[in-house]
Design a protein around this motif. Sequence first.
Motif, PDB file in Angstrom:
ATOM      1  N   LYS A  45      -0.380   0.709  12.780  1.00 17.76           N
ATOM      2  CA  LYS A  45       0.171  -0.633  12.594  1.00 17.76           C
ATOM      3  C   LYS A  45       1.678  -0.464  12.626  1.00 17.76           C
ATOM      4  CE  LYS A  45      -3.606  -2.779  10.126  1.00 17.76           C
ATOM      5  NZ  LYS A  45      -4.080  -3.438   8.926  1.00 17.76           N
ATOM      6  N   ILE A  46       2.302  -1.325  13.412  1.00 14.93           N
ATOM      7  CA  ILE A  46       3.747  -1.273  13.599  1.00 14.93           C
ATOM      8  C   ILE A  46       4.251  -2.706  13.491  1.00 14.93           C
ATOM      9  CG2 ILE A  46       3.537  -1.453  16.117  1.00 14.93           C
ATOM     10  CD1 ILE A  46       5.841   0.519  16.399  1.00 14.93           C
ATOM     11  N   ASN A  47       5.443  -2.905  12.945  1.00 19.03           N
ATOM     12  CA  ASN A  47       5.940  -4.280  12.881  1.00 19.03           C
ATOM     13  C   ASN A  47       6.865  -4.566  14.059  1.00 19.03           C
ATOM     14  OD1 ASN A  47       8.514  -3.311  12.178  1.00 19.03           O
ATOM     15  ND2 ASN A  47       8.329  -3.881  10.032  1.00 19.03           N
ATOM     16  N   GLY A  48       7.324  -5.797  14.145  1.00 14.30           N
ATOM     17  CA  GLY A  48       8.168  -6.223  15.257  1.00 14.30           C
ATOM     18  C   GLY A  48       9.522  -5.549  15.285  1.00 14.30           C
ATOM     19  N   LYS A  49       9.904  -4.905  14.194  1.00 12.00           N
ATOM     20  CA  LYS A  49      11.174  -4.167  14.157  1.00 12.00           C
ATOM     21  C   LYS A  49      10.953  -2.692  14.485  1.00 12.00           C
ATOM     22  CE  LYS A  49      14.165  -5.400  10.885  1.00 12.00           C
ATOM     23  NZ  LYS A  49      14.638  -5.678   9.501  1.00 12.00           N
ATOM     24  N   LEU A  50       9.756  -2.384  15.002  1.00 12.47           N
ATOM     25  CA  LEU A  50       9.375  -1.030  15.431  1.00 12.47           C
ATOM     26  C   LEU A  50       9.318  -0.039  14.279  1.00 12.47           C
ATOM     27  CD1 LEU A  50      11.324  -0.733  18.818  1.00 12.47           C
ATOM     28  CD2 LEU A  50       9.106  -1.775  18.351  1.00 12.47           C
ATOM     29  N   GLU A  51       8.952  -0.532  13.104  1.00 11.40           N
ATOM     30  CA  GLU A  51       8.752   0.350  11.963  1.00 11.40           C
ATOM     31  C   GLU A  51       7.265   0.653  11.866  1.00 11.40           C
ATOM     32  OE1 GLU A  51      12.378  -1.353   9.163  1.00 11.40           O
ATOM     33  OE2 GLU A  51      10.427  -2.364   9.123  1.00 11.40           O
ATOM     34  N   LEU A  52       6.932   1.936  11.793  1.00 18.32           N
ATOM     35  CA  LEU A  52       5.536   2.344  11.672  1.00 18.32           C
ATOM     36  C   LEU A  52       5.082   2.069  10.252  1.00 18.32           C
ATOM     37  CD1 LEU A  52       3.222   3.693  13.241  1.00 18.32           C
ATOM     38  CD2 LEU A  52       4.084   5.893  12.438  1.00 18.32           C
ATOM     39  N   LEU A  53       4.054   1.232  10.093  1.00 17.95           N
ATOM     40  CA  LEU A  53       3.583   0.827   8.776  1.00 17.95           C
ATOM     41  C   LEU A  53       2.364   1.630   8.322  1.00 17.95           C
ATOM     42  CD1 LEU A  53       3.768  -3.033   9.356  1.00 17.95           C
ATOM     43  CD2 LEU A  53       5.527  -1.570   8.336  1.00 17.95           C
ATOM     44  N   GLU A  54       1.510   1.967   9.286  1.00 18.86           N
ATOM     45  CA  GLU A  54       0.268   2.652   8.951  1.00 18.86           C
ATOM     46  C   GLU A  54      -0.141   3.574  10.081  1.00 18.86           C
ATOM     47  OE1 GLU A  54      -3.530   0.537   7.959  1.00 18.86           O
ATOM     48  OE2 GLU A  54      -2.169  -0.639   6.688  1.00 18.86           O
ATOM     49  N   LEU A  55      -0.743   4.698   9.714  1.00 15.92           N
ATOM     50  CA  LEU A  55      -1.287   5.635  10.696  1.00 15.92           C
ATOM     51  C   LEU A  55      -2.635   6.095  10.163  1.00 15.92           C
ATOM     52  CD1 LEU A  55      -1.203   7.717  13.069  1.00 15.92           C
ATOM     53  CD2 LEU A  55       0.100   9.199  11.549  1.00 15.92           C
ATOM     54  N   ASN A  56      -3.700   5.827  10.914  1.00 15.27           N
ATOM     55  CA  ASN A  56      -5.045   6.240  10.509  1.00 15.27           C
ATOM     56  C   ASN A  56      -5.635   7.146  11.587  1.00 15.27           C
ATOM     57  OD1 ASN A  56      -5.385   4.700   8.019  1.00 15.27           O
ATOM     58  ND2 ASN A  56      -5.233   2.926   9.365  1.00 15.27           N
ATOM     59  N   ILE A  57      -6.090   8.311  11.158  1.00 15.39           N
ATOM     60  CA  ILE A  57      -6.705   9.265  12.081  1.00 15.39           C
ATOM     61  C   ILE A  57      -8.158   9.448  11.655  1.00 15.39           C
ATOM     62  CG2 ILE A  57      -6.635  11.618  12.982  1.00 15.39           C
ATOM     63  CD1 ILE A  57      -3.618  11.638  12.243  1.00 15.39           C
ATOM     64  N   ASP A  58      -9.062   9.160  12.584  1.00 11.78           N
ATOM     65  CA  ASP A  58     -10.492   9.329  12.310  1.00 11.78           C
ATOM     66  C   ASP A  58     -10.761  10.806  11.984  1.00 11.78           C
ATOM     67  OD1 ASP A  58     -13.380   9.904  13.199  1.00 11.78           O
ATOM     68  OD2 ASP A  58     -13.291   7.703  13.174  1.00 11.78           O
ATOM     69  N   SER A  59     -11.579  11.054  10.978  1.00  8.67           N
ATOM     70  CA  SER A  59     -11.832  12.443  10.559  1.00  8.67           C
ATOM     71  C   SER A  59     -12.441  13.293  11.674  1.00  8.67           C
ATOM     72  CB  SER A  59     -12.693  12.488   9.296  1.00  8.67           C
ATOM     73  OG  SER A  59     -13.853  11.727   9.474  1.00  8.67           O
ATOM     74  N   GLU A  60     -13.163  12.653  12.613  1.00  8.58           N
ATOM     75  CA  GLU A  60     -13.725  13.386  13.756  1.00  8.58           C
ATOM     76  C   GLU A  60     -12.625  14.005  14.617  1.00  8.58           C
ATOM     77  OE1 GLU A  60     -17.075  14.062  14.738  1.00  8.58           O
ATOM     78  OE2 GLU A  60     -17.238  13.528  12.613  1.00  8.58           O
ATOM     79  N   VAL A  61     -11.499  13.301  14.714  1.00  9.77           N
ATOM     80  CA  VAL A  61     -10.384  13.765  15.545  1.00  9.77           C
ATOM     81  C   VAL A  61      -9.802  15.063  14.993  1.00  9.77           C
ATOM     82  CG1 VAL A  61      -8.076  13.171  16.416  1.00  9.77           C
ATOM     83  CG2 VAL A  61      -9.810  11.408  16.229  1.00  9.77           C
ATOM     84  N   LEU A  62      -9.871  15.231  13.692  1.00 11.28           N
ATOM     85  CA  LEU A  62      -9.270  16.405  13.063  1.00 11.28           C
ATOM     86  C   LEU A  62      -9.962  17.709  13.475  1.00 11.28           C
ATOM     87  CD1 LEU A  62      -8.538  14.924   9.527  1.00 11.28           C
ATOM     88  CD2 LEU A  62      -6.977  15.161  11.471  1.00 11.28           C
ATOM     89  N   LYS A  63     -11.129  17.591  14.110  1.00  8.70           N
ATOM     90  CA  LYS A  63     -11.827  18.781  14.622  1.00  8.70           C
ATOM     91  C   LYS A  63     -11.262  19.201  15.980  1.00  8.70           C
ATOM     92  CE  LYS A  63     -16.037  17.318  12.281  1.00  8.70           C
ATOM     93  NZ  LYS A  63     -17.306  16.618  12.458  1.00  8.70           N
ATOM     94  N   GLU A  64     -10.464  18.315  16.573  1.00  9.51           N
ATOM     95  CA  GLU A  64      -9.883  18.592  17.893  1.00  9.51           C
ATOM     96  C   GLU A  64      -8.681  19.532  17.770  1.00  9.51           C
ATOM     97  OE1 GLU A  64     -11.158  17.591  20.709  1.00  9.51           O
ATOM     98  OE2 GLU A  64     -12.625  16.179  19.909  1.00  9.51           O
ATOM     99  N   ASP A  65      -8.204  19.993  18.937  1.00 10.94           N
ATOM    100  CA  ASP A  65      -6.999  20.826  18.968  1.00 10.94           C
ATOM    101  C   ASP A  65      -5.790  19.995  18.542  1.00 10.94           C
ATOM    102  OD1 ASP A  65      -8.370  23.032  19.905  1.00 10.94           O
ATOM    103  OD2 ASP A  65      -7.933  22.610  22.023  1.00 10.94           O
ATOM    104  N   LYS A  66      -4.844  20.690  17.947  1.00  8.97           N
ATOM    105  CA  LYS A  66      -3.603  20.073  17.480  1.00  8.97           C
ATOM    106  C   LYS A  66      -2.940  19.246  18.591  1.00  8.97           C
ATOM    107  CE  LYS A  66       0.784  21.659  15.450  1.00  8.97           C
ATOM    108  NZ  LYS A  66       1.770  21.395  16.493  1.00  8.97           N
ATOM    109  N   GLU A  67      -2.888  19.779  19.820  1.00  9.01           N
ATOM    110  CA  GLU A  67      -2.220  19.096  20.942  1.00  9.01           C
ATOM    111  C   GLU A  67      -2.901  17.765  21.261  1.00  9.01           C
ATOM    112  OE1 GLU A  67      -3.101  22.389  21.100  1.00  9.01           O
ATOM    113  OE2 GLU A  67      -1.064  23.209  20.901  1.00  9.01           O
ATOM    114  N   ILE A  68      -4.230  17.741  21.177  1.00  9.09           N
ATOM    115  CA  ILE A  68      -4.980  16.507  21.467  1.00  9.09           C
ATOM    116  C   ILE A  68      -4.653  15.453  20.409  1.00  9.09           C
ATOM    117  CG2 ILE A  68      -7.299  15.479  21.559  1.00  9.09           C
ATOM    118  CD1 ILE A  68      -8.230  18.125  22.879  1.00  9.09           C
TER     119      ILE A  68
END
Length: 91
Positions: A45-68
């Motif tokens: 979630k980002i606001n109109g002033k380009l400030e990042l408000l929220e970052l959610n990473i699905d736990s399944e993704v955490l099994k992937e490589d760091k680069e992905i």
Amino acid sequence: MMFKGNMAKMLKQAQDMQKRIESVQAELSDTVIDVDSGGGMVRIKINGKLELLELNIDSEVLKEDKEIIEDLIIAAVNKGISKAQSDSQDK
């Protein structure tokens, strides 16, 4: 005497413009853009002033490589920035 009248009018116009700018900036702060990448694996979630408000990473993704994971985050943030910029230009 004519010059003073024009000067006052220009000052008033400048003040009105300033108020409009402040109003749009307040609106941009309140605007929240919700985007994802990888089919919802990373959501931001980002606001109109380009400030990042929220970052959610699905736990399944955490099994992937760091680069992905990094690529998915970058993709989501860039998507959010593009959408926020196009939305703010509409305003």
